[in-house]
Structure formats: C-alpha cells, structure tokens
Design a protein around this motif. Structure first.
Motif, PDB file in Angstrom:
ATOM      1  N   HIS A  57      45.890  30.488  35.939  1.00 39.99           N
ATOM      2  CA  HIS A  57      46.163  31.918  36.100  1.00 39.99           C
ATOM      3  C   HIS A  57      44.880  32.745  36.220  1.00 39.99           C
ATOM      4  O   HIS A  57      44.938  33.915  36.625  1.00 39.99           O
ATOM      5  CB  HIS A  57      47.050  32.441  34.954  1.00 39.99           C
TER       6      HIS A  57
ATOM      7  N   ASN B 179      53.238  28.057  38.042  1.00 39.02           N
ATOM      8  CA  ASN B 179      54.190  29.157  38.185  1.00 39.02           C
ATOM      9  C   ASN B 179      53.585  30.376  37.501  1.00 39.02           C
ATOM     10  O   ASN B 179      53.416  30.393  36.279  1.00 39.02           O
ATOM     11  CB  ASN B 179      55.528  28.777  37.530  1.00 39.02           C
TER      12      ASN B 179
ATOM     13  N   PHE C   6      54.804  33.121  36.863  1.00 40.72           N
ATOM     14  CA  PHE C   6      55.746  33.890  36.051  1.00 40.72           C
ATOM     15  C   PHE C   6      55.968  33.220  34.699  1.00 40.72           C
ATOM     16  O   PHE C   6      55.892  33.848  33.647  1.00 40.72           O
ATOM     17  CB  PHE C   6      57.078  34.046  36.775  1.00 40.72           C
ATOM     18  N   THR C   7      56.208  31.895  34.725  1.00 33.15           N
ATOM     19  CA  THR C   7      56.441  31.152  33.478  1.00 33.15           C
ATOM     20  C   THR C   7      55.154  30.579  32.897  1.00 33.15           C
ATOM     21  O   THR C   7      55.115  30.169  31.744  1.00 33.15           O
ATOM     22  CB  THR C   7      57.411  29.993  33.719  1.00 33.15           C
TER      23      THR C   7
ATOM     24  N   ASP D  99      53.934  27.800  33.674  1.00 36.95           N
ATOM     25  CA  ASP D  99      54.045  26.347  33.621  1.00 36.95           C
ATOM     26  C   ASP D  99      52.962  25.748  34.519  1.00 36.95           C
ATOM     27  O   ASP D  99      52.563  26.352  35.513  1.00 36.95           O
ATOM     28  CB  ASP D  99      55.433  25.915  34.091  1.00 36.95           C
TER      29      ASP D  99
ATOM     30  N   ASP E  18      49.820  25.513  33.923  1.00 40.62           N
ATOM     31  CA  ASP E  18      48.708  26.458  33.960  1.00 40.62           C
ATOM     32  C   ASP E  18      47.376  25.724  33.762  1.00 40.62           C
ATOM     33  O   ASP E  18      46.771  25.746  32.679  1.00 40.62           O
ATOM     34  CB  ASP E  18      48.899  27.526  32.877  1.00 40.62           C
TER      35      ASP E  18
ATOM     36  N   GLU F 100      59.853  26.505  19.739  1.00 40.95           N
ATOM     37  CA  GLU F 100      60.922  26.834  20.683  1.00 40.95           C
ATOM     38  C   GLU F 100      61.892  27.849  20.096  1.00 40.95           C
ATOM     39  O   GLU F 100      62.469  28.658  20.823  1.00 40.95           O
ATOM     40  CB  GLU F 100      61.646  25.563  21.090  1.00 40.95           C
TER      41      GLU F 100
ATOM     42  N   ASN G 196      63.551  29.583  25.287  1.00 36.27           N
ATOM     43  CA  ASN G 196      63.631  29.481  26.747  1.00 36.27           C
ATOM     44  C   ASN G 196      62.315  29.819  27.454  1.00 36.27           C
ATOM     45  O   ASN G 196      62.317  30.254  28.605  1.00 36.27           O
ATOM     46  CB  ASN G 196      64.744  30.395  27.283  1.00 36.27           C
ATOM     47  N   GLN G 197      61.218  29.640  26.750  1.00 26.07           N
ATOM     48  CA  GLN G 197      59.929  29.974  27.354  1.00 26.07           C
ATOM     49  C   GLN G 197      58.965  28.796  27.423  1.00 26.07           C
ATOM     50  O   GLN G 197      57.976  28.856  28.140  1.00 26.07           O
ATOM     51  CB  GLN G 197      59.249  31.116  26.571  1.00 26.07           C
TER      52      GLN G 197
ATOM     53  N   THR H 178      57.783  24.741  28.040  1.00 23.19           N
ATOM     54  CA  THR H 178      58.034  23.558  28.855  1.00 23.19           C
ATOM     55  C   THR H 178      57.255  22.394  28.241  1.00 23.19           C
ATOM     56  O   THR H 178      56.418  22.607  27.364  1.00 23.19           O
ATOM     57  CB  THR H 178      57.557  23.773  30.309  1.00 23.19           C
TER      58      THR H 178
ATOM     59  N   TRP I  48      48.720  31.450  27.362  1.00 24.75           N
ATOM     60  CA  TRP I  48      49.355  32.747  27.214  1.00 24.75           C
ATOM     61  C   TRP I  48      49.852  32.963  25.789  1.00 24.75           C
ATOM     62  O   TRP I  48      49.817  32.071  24.955  1.00 24.75           O
ATOM     63  CB  TRP I  48      50.512  32.915  28.197  1.00 24.75           C
TER      64      TRP I  48
END
Length: 855
Positions: free
Chosen positions: A656, A704, A706-707, A709, A711, A777, A782-783, A785, A826
């Motif tokens: 990122h 990604n 946005f997520t 993932d 990174d 988690e 839901n954030q 991976t 993040w």
C-alpha cells in the motif's frame, strides 16, 4: 509509535592337596613311641581341631598391610593438603594523615614516590607482624599509586597461607586497622597511618600490579577532554590474554566524568570472558567497582560514569583470543557537587539524581525538602527510575535507594507516584561505594487533598486515570486499585475467581488473562488429550505423529524430534525434498536436513550490538540495534514508509506504500530513496548511512487496496549495499515457521508517536505480543485473512502508527537470530484498546518473495 533454562573367574584343574598333621597313636607293648602320619587334606575334618589354614593367615596379613598403608596415605595426604600453601594477594589502600600530596607522587619512578612507598611497606610489615593471623604468613607488599587526601596510598600485599588458614586470614585482613603499635623503625617515628583496609583480589587483577607493559597514567587538564583507547584501536584488536590498566587523575577537590564513546570487546559469557572494570579508586577492589562491562554497546547507549573523588581506575582483563577492537573513551574533570539536594518550593518542579542522565557517582547522599502551598498536598511522580545493582535481589534496597515517607524504593520501575498527606515531603537518595546506575528523573506536583484527581479516578498510588477505565478489565493503576471491588457486567464481561472483570471474548483464548487462570479453566481438554491452537482436542498419542490431526499444524509444530515426515504446508521442506517433523529448524545452528539446506543462507538476523537498552515501551532505539530497518523517502515528502533489508540488493515493504494517489505516482521507482543504517531522520549524511535508489518495485499481484490483503512488495536497489555494524539483513521465515500466540515481537519505525501526532526523528521500538487469531477475528470481524496476523496489546498503549507502514515486525529467536515475522500493514487508529495492529504474515508469502527476488 505510541509509547505509553566382577566376580573373579575360576579355572584350572581340580587337584588333591595334602597337609602335614600330627596324631597321637596307641603305644605298642615294645615301648613308647610317638607316631607320625600323613593324612589327606580331605580327611582333615576327621582329625583333631586345628588352627586356620596358611592361605587365610597370609590373606589376612595382606589385607592388614593394605589397610595400614591406606590409612597412612590418607593421613599423609590430609596433613600435606592442610599444610599446602596458597598464594593470596590482597589489594587495599591506607591514609597517611601527616603528609601532603605533591606532584612527584604521581610518578612511580620518582625518588619521592620510592621514599614514601618504602615507608608504607614498612608500616604494613609492622602492622601484619602484630596480628597473629597474618604475621606468620606475610611475604611482601608493593605500592602502586598515591592520591590526595591527605595522601592515600594504594597497595597490594602477598601472603603464603596454609589452606586450613585461608578463611581466618581473609577475616583478619577484611577489618579496618589503624597503625597504633610502637614503631620498630626510625623511619616510622613520625609516620601516621590510618584507615588501612584491604580486600581479596582476583588473581587476574593481581598480575597487573607487577606488569607495566600495558599500564597508562593520564591527568585531566582544566577545560580539556582527554581521550584514550585500547592498544591498536580501531585498526587492530586489543592484545589477547592481556592485563591493561589506565590510571585517571584530576586536580584536587574535582571529580572525573568518564564516557565510553565506542565499546566492542568479546561477548559476555560465564567462562573466561574479557571484561572492563571501572573503579572509584586506584586500587582494583570489588567494593569500589563502579561498573563492569563486556560485549558490544551501540554508540547511543549511556556509558557515562562519574567518580566521587579526583581519581578513577580502568582495567581490561582479556582471557580470549577473539578479535575485537576494544574501546575508545574520553574523560574530563568537573567541580565536585558541594550540595546534593536542597529545598524546593512552588506549585510544581523537577529534580533528578546528580549528573543525570549520566550514571550518578558512588558514595552520595542527597536530600530534597519539598514544600508546596499550604492548602495543597504534594505528590512525586518518578518518570525514569533505574537504581539497579548487578547480582542482587531487587526489593531489599540495602545499597542504592530512594527513601520517602519511611519507605525505600530501588531497582528498575515504570512510572510511579508517591504522595504525602501534607504540603511537605522529603526525598532522600543514597548510593553506596560501589556499582551505580542512571538514577531517576522526577517531578513534584501540588494537588487538592479533597479532590486529588478532579474529574478522574484516584489510584491508591496517587495516579489519576479516567473514570471510564475503572472496572474495564485493565490494570491502569499499577496496584490494580482501579479493578478492585468491581461488579462485572455479565453481558460483556467475565467474572474471574479473583473478582477481576475481563472481556468475554478473552475467555478460552489460550491466555491467562485473569491472573488466576480462571478464564481458561473450563476450556482445557480432557486428560490424556492435547488442545490444538484452534481449540480442537485430540488424543495425546496423535501429537507429533507426523500427521496434521489438528488441522492447523499445531500438534506437529513443537516436536523436538527430527524425523522425516510426509510433506504438508506445516512441515519444513529441505532442498532435497525431504520434510522434517521439527518446527522452525531453519538457521537455528543445527543441521537438521541431510543436505544441510536448513543452515544455508543464514548470514542474517544478527546484530553487531549485543546490548539493548532497557524497555518501558515505545522508546528510542539504540544506534545499530535494528540494522535491517530501512527508511523510504518519497521525493519532496521525506519519510513515508519503512522497509526491511533481506539481502544486499532487495527490500521488503508493504504494497500500500506504492499505490498511486492524488496524482502522485508512488509506483514509480525513481520517486523513492532508501536510507539504510539510518538512526536519526535529521542526520541522513551521518557516518554509516547509505542512500540508494530503486531499480524496480514489485507489488503482489493480488494486493487489494480496500481489504489490504496480500499487502506486500519487494524493491530492488539500484546498487548493492555493503553490510556493516548498522546495515545487516533480517532472516526470512520458512513458510512452515510459526509465531505462537503470546510470543514477544518488536515493531520499529519513525512513524507518529501518537494518533494524529507527528513522526519521530529517532527510530522508535516497542515490544508487543502475538494475539490469538480467534480473539483477533472477534475484535475485527470479517476483516482478517490468512495473510494477516494481529500483534499488540489489547489494552493499547504500544502500536505501530502512520509512517511505520512497511516496516519490520522482528521476532528474536532463542539463539538471538531475528526473523521477519510480519510487515506493518493496517489498523484502526493507533494503540487503541481492543484494536490491535494488523501485519502481513510473511511466512505465508515466503514462496512469493523467493520467486520474485531469489532470496
């Protein structure tokens, strides 16, 4: 970064033997005649009662003589061992009360020195001959130096002592004496000696008293700094198996300040390590040792020491042949502190130990009488507190300490508060004659006794915290007073057996959050079973059976045996294709693979500086402490992201950091500059710092934005860097490498020191811990991976922040080697409660790194 362990064998033919026997036969009618006959031995039991057999007598005699010889030998050995002589050398000093110090006494070759030394040696002979426990064993003495006061003589004395008398001699020598016997020499008729003290001496140190091949004498000059180094520094190593000493002097009534600017000797160990010792004396005696140093220290480490008088002695004893450059040091003289402590008034203020942040001098007593306005009470907040002595149990406070309200404080402590019940308080600081530390820095504050913490909760220690921190499961007060007498909210809190309230999602997370383990008591698996990392229970026999019975590999992750097993994603694979049962075998110093591939390419993860400063959390790092840390600067914007050096040409960072935005092409290699070996952002041109550009930037294709993932990104430098004390690569973990929940890991960077704040100039570091994935988690639903891991503290306080992105998450393994566990990715804010930092899990992406870089 936000800061807040035999039967003998038998053989031969069977034979019949005979013995001569005497038997009285019946007399015949022809006369009296004594008969003689030979009888077989096997008929002996039929004859009259006899004495012992000859062989038995012989055997008994042999045994007797053996035992007699043994007893005589033991007695001789005991006599010899008890009377065996041991050389004992004692170092000491004495005060000559009717002499004044002259400059000639500094020169050991001067006539004046020799004359006074002769008197000292004769006085010592008179003293020892008058003490029954010492006189018979005394051999000789030598004088090594003189100093002011009126004149202090430093000496050594040698004794030849029978072994059984050693303890008695040491007891006798340890007493302080005054020479009061009638002088036996005319030269002592007007020689007044007092305060004669001596101490047992390390035999290694004793050798320096007679060997001047590596002995130096230096005198500080007014207004000047004097430098000295070990022989050969820095171009060649100091001598092997050497005994060196530096006599440091200043003018009368002044004290000395000594700083080691560079320090690199053989690493500390228990067997024959090299050691540098600084004494507050010119005699190398343990009770006057200020500090002992070995190993390697970064230049930023605090190695400044003060004397209590105008002399110091520095010794170097080397017992190894390891090649190290040694040290560079400076010293100067400064006025002796005439008054330590004093009277402090006003609403608030600060005070500290003498010469802070340098090490306080030995033999000091300071008293501060603090008074605030009459309608207020006073509290003392210690912001920094280090009063630690080596080889000593903390808490007893018999040596160096701070005393307030009758209570003594010592050791290493985080910030703490001490309050009074009036507007006055007295703080007393004491240091003894030996080891010193950096001391303390404190502030005094006035407060209203009726409301000591306006609008806040008052801890029993006097600390003020926000009301919403009360009964929240976190010990914000160091004495836990904010978590006592609480009524837990059953909707979202768990009540521990010790009555503490803890968040429900902490229950059964594998960590003892309550302190009494009550949050984990109902979570353990039945007897003879193993609890997997994911909570699953399996039979104990299934553990380390070369199969992934848990589903997360945790049953095979910590198996100590090294066996060939079927390959899975949780097993380590050698280059020859063989998979091992051992967890994390790479670069651990043991060849586990038959082809040795687990120990190849292991020139990584080791620091040149073995010493780390003490950690409170989120503080300045030492120079060279994290030699793989890289600062990435974008053109016209300065430092934006961090990165990790993994080879001489490749870096790892976060994807990122290189996303184009606001019309700026961050994906363009020419926009960036990498600074390696950097410690202070204001000193890009400092010695050891290397600047490089990028040849290419490779972001993970699946990243990604946005997520966050996947990174991760790798960058190739435009030209290789040479490794140095401040530039070294970090080790990359194998894809099977595990970093278990609760493991301590370090995060570093120049990012913001608080949310919404500004970046740091000095590289920051903070120790955080891996958080159970299930717990994480639940906090970030839901954030997450599989490419992400949570690391931090659920109560916040230490975390990465803006500007730390892309930097390393460094995991120091048992052998001191460091692996790149993660990449700063993040988080929701910085150092927030229940919002741990999220990091890219490097082990999962290890194969991708290998594919792109070849590393």
């Amino acid at each position: 970064m936000k800061s807040n362990r035999a039967q003998k064998g038998r053989g031969g033919k069977k034979h019949l033997s005979t013995e001569l026997k005497y038997s009285h036969q019946s007399q015949n009618i022809n006369g009296f005649e004594e008969g003689v006959e030979f009888l077989p031995a096997n008929n002996s039991r039929k004859v009259e009662k006899r004495g012992p057999k000859r062989w038995i007598v012989l055997l008994a005699l042999v045994i007797f003589f053996i035992l007699l010889s043994l007893m005589v030998g033991i007695l001789v050995w005991h006599f010899n061992s008890q009377n065996a002589r041991m050389q004992k050398i004692f170092n000491g000093y004495l005060r000559i009360t009717n002499e004044n110090f002259i400059d000639a006494y500094e020169n050991s070759n001067s006539t004046e020195f020799a004359n006074l030394a002769s008197k000292v040696k004769e006085a010592l002979k008179v003293l020892y001959n008058g003490i029954p426990a010492l006189g018979p064993f005394y051999k000789e003495s030598g004088v090594t130096a003189f100093s002011e006061g009126s004149v202090i003589a430093y000496y050594w004395s040698e004794f030849s002592v029978p072994q059984y008398m050693v303890e008695e001699v040491e007891r006798a020598i340890s007493k302080e004496y005054v020479l009061s016997l009638p002088p036996r020499s005319r030269s002592l008729q007007s020689f007044n000696v007092a305060s004669i003290v001596a101490f047992p001496t390390d035999a290694r140190t004793a050798q320096t008293t007679r060997d001047n091949s590596c002995s130096f004498s230096l005198h500080a000059r007014s207004g000047e700094v004097t430098r000295f180094t070990t022989p050969g520094f820095p171009d060649s190593p100091y001598p092997a198996r050497a005994r060196c000493q530096w006599v440091l002097r200043g003018d009368a009534d002044l004290v000395l300040s000594l700083t080691f600017e560079s320090f690199d000797v053989a690493a500390c160990d228990d067997i024959g390590s090299d050691v540098v010792t600084v004494y507050d004396s010119l005699s190398p005696v343990e009770p006057r040792a200020v500090v002992q140093l070995c190993g390697t220290y970064p230049p930023s480490y605090n190695l400044t020491f003060l004397s209590s008088q105008n002399v110091m002695l520095v010794t170097l004893i080397t017992n190894t042949v390891r090649r190290h450059p040694g040290f560079k040091a400076v010293f100067f003289q400064l006025p002796k502190m005439t008054e330590c402590g004093g009277r402090l008034t006003g609403v608030q203020g600060t005070f500290s130990t003498p010469y802070y942040p340098g090490h306080y001098p030995p033999n000091m007593d300071c008293t501060w009488d603090i008074e605030v306005p009459r309608d207020k009470n006073v509290k003392i907040r210690f912001k920094i507190f280090y009063l630690v002595e080596p080889n000593k149990n903390l808490g007893t406070c018999t040596k160096d300490y701070v005393e307030i309200n009758g209570e003594k404080f010592c050791g290493q402590k985080p910030q703490f508060v001490v309050s009074s019940r009036s507007n006055k308080i007295t703080v007393h600081f004491h240091s003894d004659r030996s080891y010193t530390d950096t001391g303390f820095f404190a502030e005094y504050l006035s407060y209203d006794s009726r409301d000591p913490c306006p609008g806040m909760f008052t801890c029993k220690t006097g600390r003020c915290i926000a009301h919403n921190l009360r009964c929240d499961g976190w010990a914000d007060c160091t004495d836990f007073s904010d978590e006592l007498d609480c009524v837990c909210n059953s909707t979202y809190q768990f009540t521990c057996k010790n009555k503490f309230c803890k968040p429900l999602f902490w229950v059964c997370d594998g960590l003892n959050d309550c302190g009494d383990n009550s949050d984990e008591l109902q979570c353990s698996c039945p007897a003879q079973t193993f609890r997997c990392g994911n909570g699953k229970c399996i039979s104990e026999s299934q553990k380390c059976d070369k199969r992934d019975n848990c589903g997360d590999g945790s049953d095979e992750a910590k198996c100590n045996s090294v066996e060939t097993v079927p390959c899975t994603k949780y097993t380590y694979k050698c280059l020859n294709g063989v998979c091992l049962s051992k967890g994390n075998p790479e670069c651990d110093g043991k060849n586990d693979c038959s082809d040795g591939s687990d120990e190849k390419n292991c020139d990584c993860g080791l620091r040149s500086f073995s010493k780390q400063s003490r950690i409170v959390g989120g503080q300045n790092s030492d120079e060279g402490e994290w030699p793989w840390q890289v600062s990435l600067h974008a053109e016209g914007q300065g430092h934006l992201c961090g990165a990790s050096l993994i080879s001489s040409t490749w870096l790892v960072s976060a994807a990122h950091c290189f996303v184009d935005e606001l019309g700026i092409r961050y994906s363009e290699p020419s926009l960036w500059k990498a600074y390696l070996g950097l410690h202070d952002q204001s000193k890009h041109s400092a010695t050891g710092v290397e600047e490089r550009g990028f040849k290419q930037i490779i972001r993970h294709a699946a990243f990604n934005d946005f997520t966050f993932d996947y990174d991760i990104a790798v960058m190739e430098l435009d030209k290789p860097v040479e490794f140095s004390t401040v530039i070294r690569p970090i080790c990359l973990p194998d894809s099977s490498h595990t970093f278990p929940a609760g493991k301590a890991i370090w995060v570093t960077g120049w990012g913001h020191t608080q949310e919404g704040g500004t970046g740091a100039l000095i590289l920051q570091k903070g120790e955080i811990r891996v958080i159970n994935q299930t717990t994480c988690e639940s906090l970030l639903p839901n954030q997450l991976t599989p490419r992400m891991m949570c690391v931090g503290f659920l109560n916040g306080g230490i975390d990465a922040c803006q500007g730390d992105s892309g930097g390393p998450l460094s995991s120091v393994e048992n052998d001191g080697r460091t692996f790149l566990a993660g990449v700063v990715s993040w988080g929701e804010g910085c150092a927030r409660r229940n919002k741990p930092g999220v990091y890219t899990r490097v082990s999962v992406l290890r194969n991708w790194i290998k594919e792109k870089t070849g590393v």
